[in-house]
Scaffold this motif. Structure first.
Motif, mmCIF file in Angstrom:
data_model
loop_
_atom_site.group_PDB
_atom_site.id
_atom_site.type_symbol
_atom_site.label_atom_id
_atom_site.label_comp_id
_atom_site.label_asym_id
_atom_site.label_seq_id
_atom_site.Cartn_x
_atom_site.Cartn_y
_atom_site.Cartn_z
ATOM 1 N N ASP A 285 36.053 -18.140 4.443
ATOM 2 C CA ASP A 285 35.153 -18.994 3.685
ATOM 3 C C ASP A 285 33.700 -18.623 3.951
ATOM 4 O O ASP A 285 33.389 -17.873 4.858
ATOM 5 N N ASP A 286 32.798 -19.212 3.161
ATOM 6 C CA ASP A 286 31.379 -18.880 3.277
ATOM 7 C C ASP A 286 30.812 -19.151 4.668
ATOM 8 O O ASP A 286 30.024 -18.366 5.180
ATOM 9 N N ASP A 287 31.207 -20.256 5.298
ATOM 10 C CA ASP A 287 30.694 -20.577 6.629
ATOM 11 C C ASP A 287 31.036 -19.477 7.632
ATOM 12 O O ASP A 287 30.179 -19.003 8.360
ATOM 13 N N ILE A 288 32.290 -19.081 7.665
ATOM 14 C CA ILE A 288 32.700 -18.065 8.637
ATOM 15 C C ILE A 288 32.175 -16.689 8.240
ATOM 16 O O ILE A 288 31.841 -15.877 9.100
ATOM 17 N N THR A 289 32.054 -16.440 6.941
ATOM 18 C CA THR A 289 31.507 -15.162 6.495
ATOM 19 C C THR A 289 30.067 -14.998 6.961
ATOM 20 O O THR A 289 29.680 -13.951 7.474
ATOM 21 N N ASP A 290 29.280 -16.051 6.806
ATOM 22 C CA ASP A 290 27.877 -16.019 7.231
ATOM 23 C C ASP A 290 27.771 -15.845 8.747
ATOM 24 O O ASP A 290 27.003 -15.026 9.238
ATOM 25 N N LEU A 291 28.559 -16.603 9.487
ATOM 26 C CA LEU A 291 28.536 -16.518 10.945
ATOM 27 C C LEU A 291 29.009 -15.144 11.420
ATOM 28 O O LEU A 291 28.409 -14.537 12.307
ATOM 29 N N PHE A 292 30.058 -14.623 10.792
ATOM 30 C CA PHE A 292 30.574 -13.301 11.151
ATOM 31 C C PHE A 292 29.536 -12.220 10.880
ATOM 32 O O PHE A 292 29.327 -11.318 11.691
ATOM 33 N N SER A 293 28.862 -12.319 9.747
ATOM 34 C CA SER A 293 27.827 -11.353 9.399
ATOM 35 C C SER A 293 26.696 -11.364 10.425
ATOM 36 O O SER A 293 26.216 -10.311 10.857
ATOM 37 N N LYS A 294 26.266 -12.568 10.830
ATOM 38 C CA LYS A 294 25.202 -12.678 11.836
ATOM 39 C C LYS A 294 25.661 -12.115 13.178
ATOM 40 O O LYS A 294 24.909 -11.428 13.868
ATOM 41 N N TRP A 295 26.910 -12.410 13.566
ATOM 42 C CA TRP A 295 27.444 -11.906 14.831
ATOM 43 C C TRP A 295 27.519 -10.381 14.820
ATOM 44 O O TRP A 295 27.125 -9.715 15.761
ATOM 45 N N LEU A 296 27.985 -9.815 13.708
ATOM 46 C CA LEU A 296 28.098 -8.366 13.598
ATOM 47 C C LEU A 296 26.723 -7.705 13.628
ATOM 48 O O LEU A 296 26.537 -6.681 14.296
ATOM 49 N N SER A 297 25.730 -8.282 12.965
ATOM 50 C CA SER A 297 24.367 -7.745 12.996
ATOM 51 C C SER A 297 23.814 -7.780 14.415
ATOM 52 O O SER A 297 23.169 -6.836 14.877
ATOM 53 N N LYS A 298 24.065 -8.876 15.123
ATOM 54 C CA LYS A 298 23.615 -9.002 16.508
ATOM 55 C C LYS A 298 24.244 -7.909 17.371
ATOM 56 O O LYS A 298 23.567 -7.282 18.183
ATOM 57 N N LYS A 299 25.541 -7.656 17.184
ATOM 58 C CA LYS A 299 26.237 -6.642 17.984
ATOM 59 C C LYS A 299 25.667 -5.243 17.701
ATOM 60 O O LYS A 299 25.502 -4.439 18.604
ATOM 61 N N ARG A 300 25.352 -4.968 16.439
ATOM 62 C CA ARG A 300 24.752 -3.663 16.092
ATOM 63 C C ARG A 300 23.401 -3.504 16.781
ATOM 64 O O ARG A 300 23.064 -2.455 17.289
ATOM 65 N N PHE A 301 22.606 -4.571 16.767
ATOM 66 C CA PHE A 301 21.286 -4.542 17.383
ATOM 67 C C PHE A 301 21.397 -4.393 18.894
ATOM 68 O O PHE A 301 20.639 -3.652 19.520
ATOM 69 N N GLU A 302 22.343 -5.092 19.508
ATOM 70 C CA GLU A 302 22.542 -5.027 20.963
ATOM 71 C C GLU A 302 22.988 -3.645 21.424
ATOM 72 O O GLU A 302 22.703 -3.247 22.548
ATOM 73 N N LYS A 303 23.652 -2.926 20.560
ATOM 74 C CA LYS A 303 24.149 -1.599 20.927
ATOM 75 C C LYS A 303 23.009 -0.686 21.392
ATOM 76 O O LYS A 303 23.164 0.096 22.309
ATOM 77 N N GLY A 304 21.869 -0.791 20.797
ATOM 78 C CA GLY A 304 20.721 0.026 21.163
ATOM 79 C C GLY A 304 19.873 -0.585 22.273
ATOM 80 O O GLY A 304 18.823 -0.062 22.608
ATOM 81 N N ARG A 305 20.307 -1.707 22.830
ATOM 82 C CA ARG A 305 19.529 -2.410 23.844
ATOM 83 C C ARG A 305 20.244 -2.466 25.189
ATOM 84 O O ARG A 305 20.134 -3.442 25.911
ATOM 85 N N GLU A 306 20.981 -1.449 25.536
ATOM 86 C CA GLU A 306 21.725 -1.461 26.797
ATOM 87 C C GLU A 306 20.796 -1.741 27.966
ATOM 88 O O GLU A 306 19.687 -1.219 28.038
ATOM 89 N N GLY A 307 21.242 -2.593 28.877
ATOM 90 C CA GLY A 307 20.442 -2.950 30.042
ATOM 91 C C GLY A 307 19.520 -4.132 29.812
ATOM 92 O O GLY A 307 18.928 -4.643 30.743
#
Length: 89
Positions: A52-74
């Protein structure tokens, strides 16, 4: 050669997923997991629509955060959303 995968999930989630697969689609969990994994490796991004839209939005934000964190090790972890938030929704 085939490989065997073992995953640990909450008993309630397992029973609910197994029931929905059988009741709604007439399939077991294994074909569903194989479909998700195949779409994940063959398509751009995650490769499948998440609920549903709620989980889609939350999943999208979580995935974007994980992509951003990948370049921020440490560095300190970024706040919200956490994977637990997806499970709780």
């Amino acid at each position: 050669m085939e490989k065997k995968m073992t995953i640990r999930i909450d008993e309630e989630l397992y029973k609910a997923a197994k029931y929905k697969c059988k009741d709604k689609f007439g399939i077991g969990l294994t074909p569903l997991i194989k479909i998700f994994l195949k779409s994940f490796v063959t398509q751009k991004g995650v490769g499948f629509y998440v609920g549903d839209d709620d989980i889609t939005d939350l999943f999208s934000k979580w995935l974007s955060k994980k992509r951003f964190e990948k370049g921020r090790e440490g560095c300190a972890p970024l706040p919200w959303p956490k994977l637990k938030d997806l499970y709780d929704l």
